[in-house]
Design an enzyme around this catalytic site. Sequence first.
Site, short mmCIF file in Angstrom:
data_model
loop_
_atom_site.label_atom_id
_atom_site.label_comp_id
_atom_site.label_asym_id
_atom_site.label_seq_id
_atom_site.Cartn_x
_atom_site.Cartn_y
_atom_site.Cartn_z
CG ASP A 107 35.98 37.62 44.23
OD1 ASP A 107 36.51 38.74 44.43
OD2 ASP A 107 36.13 36.98 43.16
CB SER A 108 38.53 40.78 48.49
OG SER A 108 37.39 41.53 48.87
CG ASP B 128 33.03 40.54 43.52
OD1 ASP B 128 32.74 41.24 42.52
OD2 ASP B 128 34.08 40.68 44.16
CE LYS C 263 33.73 44.03 42.02
NZ LYS C 263 34.68 42.97 41.65
CD GLU D 269 37.62 39.35 39.19
OE1 GLU D 269 38.42 38.63 38.54
OE2 GLU D 269 37.68 39.50 40.42
CD GLU E 161 41.81 44.90 41.90
OE1 GLU E 161 40.64 44.49 41.74
OE2 GLU E 161 42.61 44.40 42.71
O1 KIV Z 1 36.64 41.51 45.71
C1 KIV Z 1 36.87 42.71 45.90
O2 KIV Z 1 37.02 43.20 47.03
C2 KIV Z 1 36.98 43.57 44.72
C3 KIV Z 1 37.49 44.96 44.94
C4 KIV Z 1 38.93 44.94 45.20
C5 KIV Z 1 37.13 45.85 43.81
O3 KIV Z 1 36.68 43.16 43.65
#
Ligand code: KIV
Length: 275
Positions: A44-45, A83, A113, A115, A182
């Site tokens: 989600d970056s 994510d 993934k 969080e 992280e």
């Molecule tokens: O969203 C992302 O790119 C991440 C990584 C930094 C692990 O969660």
Amino acid sequence: MKNTVTTFKDSKNNGNKLTMLTSYDYSTAKLIDSAGVNGILVGDSLGMVCLGYEDTLSVTMDDMLHHCKAVTRGNKNSLVVCDMPFMSYQTSVYDAVCNAGRLIKEGKAHAIKLEGGSEFSEHVKAIVKASIPVMGHIGLTPQSINSFGGFKVQGKSEAAAKKLIEDALALEEAGAFAIVLECVPAKLAEIITKKISIPTIGIGAGKECDGQILVYQDLLALFSDFKPKFVKQYANIGDQMKLAFSQYIDEVNDGVFPSAEHEFTISDDVLEKLY
Ligand code: KIV
């Protein structure tokens, strides 16, 4: 060779380091996959490095699906993890399973993934029960930026370090197949890595993690808003792009581009009938 969750699980026993990079589009996914990474994260970056938001909180399920579909079309051998964006799973276990299912069914990801630690054990268990592999993510979890008061290293105090160890154990117990760590002190990441039987994937968590992940724009110096301490720039593609863009502008202005080699021809017979 195809990478699966088994590749990840086995790496812990055979001592092979795992490599992951983020990707958000077809062309980059093809390049990253052909370089031979074990996993691609549709992170989600993307909210920050592709969409220009200040943080990841505005990213939606539609955004994730759109980019995940592009990445999976470009991927052949890497494990694609997608994510779960902010508020796609925090609201309920039911929402978590439904939205994880969409990332697999529509996005064609292999795993998701999310969080958070022990507070999301039930969510992780339910998603795993639906046969969807889950990668955990603890430490600096950007979706909690407002609670943390900024992008800060996590787990520095005794209480915070113990909570991260408990979270890692809880995620393992809930059935996660790997955990991203992280921005945590390297020595703490080492302790966590030794305490759990599933691989840890570090980003700003030192070399004792079982694997590493970076945002590809950081690695290539394509994202210039800020550079986290943990990033190593392997190439300066940002500067190369700027140079190529300005050469193009100059050549168009000077009449150098396009030249004969870039043009299409038409026969003289047809041409003379046009005047
Ligand atoms: O969203 C992302 O790119 C991440 C990584 C930094 C692990 O969660």
